[in-house]
Design an enzyme around this catalytic site. Structure first.
Site: not given
Length: 252
Positions: A80, A157, A232
């Site tokens: 990840e 991001d 998440t």
């Protein structure tokens, strides 16, 4: 002597990408119609804790082509990139002991949260889990061709400025890096609530020479796709606010 400090990061808003979803790294200081001010919190103990943690591989480039030796088995390796506080990859490692997991996070102050969460927990630390503190742009120096079976990108991001497009993790530039480390049948799973970033990622697939295997603009609205989904920290937060979660899976 440790000194606490704050680094300010400035993003100009982009109509397509909207406000940046920094992956558990930045706190919003203030924002208006033109500029978003973010700050990265430094935690003085972070470097020392990470340097002394058995969970963190200190010289990852030395493991290139040898990750099976580190784990002591030949299980597939899933990574990840931008793991944040680690909720997603820790849950995966506990659920699938037959897979080796590596979480990558660039910022020590963020990786610290994941390390301490595991080391201070009462339960046993998964043996199939390791962390790296590094820049994702260097992954081809850390993993050999075919050494990674799957890559997860979660709430990355968006880098809203057009000139920073190549820094976005689902960009064609990063897809070229993933191509250097993925196994022949390997794939990339990407989740985000950012519609602009998701559409950008979709547009990058064909020019990069990849194929789109799965795409949904509402992951939580599809019972079949959502059945084994692990959320998440950001996914839980944005979903609770009513934001649809987008997901795509690509392979070469």
């Amino acid at each position: 002597m440790s000194v606490d400090y704050v680094v300010y990061i400035v993003f100009f808003k982009n109509r397509r990408f909207g406000q940046s979803n920094q992956n558990a790294v930045f706190d919003a200081e203030r924002h208006d119609n033109e500029v978003i001010y973010m700050r990265l919190r430094n935690i003085p103990r972070a470097n020392e804790v990470i340097a002394n943690s058995a969970l963190v591989v200190q010289e990852p480039k030395e493991q290139k082509g040898r990750w099976s030796e580190l784990f002591g088995n030949t299980h597939p390796v899933h990574i990840e990139i931008g793991m944040g506080k680690g909720q997603f990859i820790i849950a995966l490692a506990k659920r699938h002991p037959e897979i080796n997991y590596i979480g990558i996070e660039r910022y020590t102050s963020v990786l610290l949260r994941a390390v301490e969460k595991l080391e201070q927990a009462d339960e046993e630390v998964p043996e199939n889990l390791r962390f790296l503190c590094m820049d994702a742009a260097e992954i081809a120096e850390v993993f050999d061709q075919g050494e990674v079976a799957k890559i997860y990108l979660n709430f990355s991001d968006p880098w809203p400025k057009d000139r920073h497009a190549r820094r976005r993790l689902p960009s064609r530039q990063f897809l070229a890096r993933y191509d250097q480390i993925l196994a022949p049948e390997g794939d990339v799973e990407f989740k985000t609530d950012n519609r602009g970033l998701f559409e950008f990622a979709l547009e990058e697939v064909e020019p990069a020479g990849w194929k789109l295997e799965l795409c949904t603009y509402d992951l939580h609205g599809d019972p079949e796709l959502c059945r084994d989904n692990i959320m998440t920290e950001y996914e839980a937060k944005f979903s609770a606010l009513g934001n649809p979660i987008h997901k795509m899976v690509t392979r070469r």
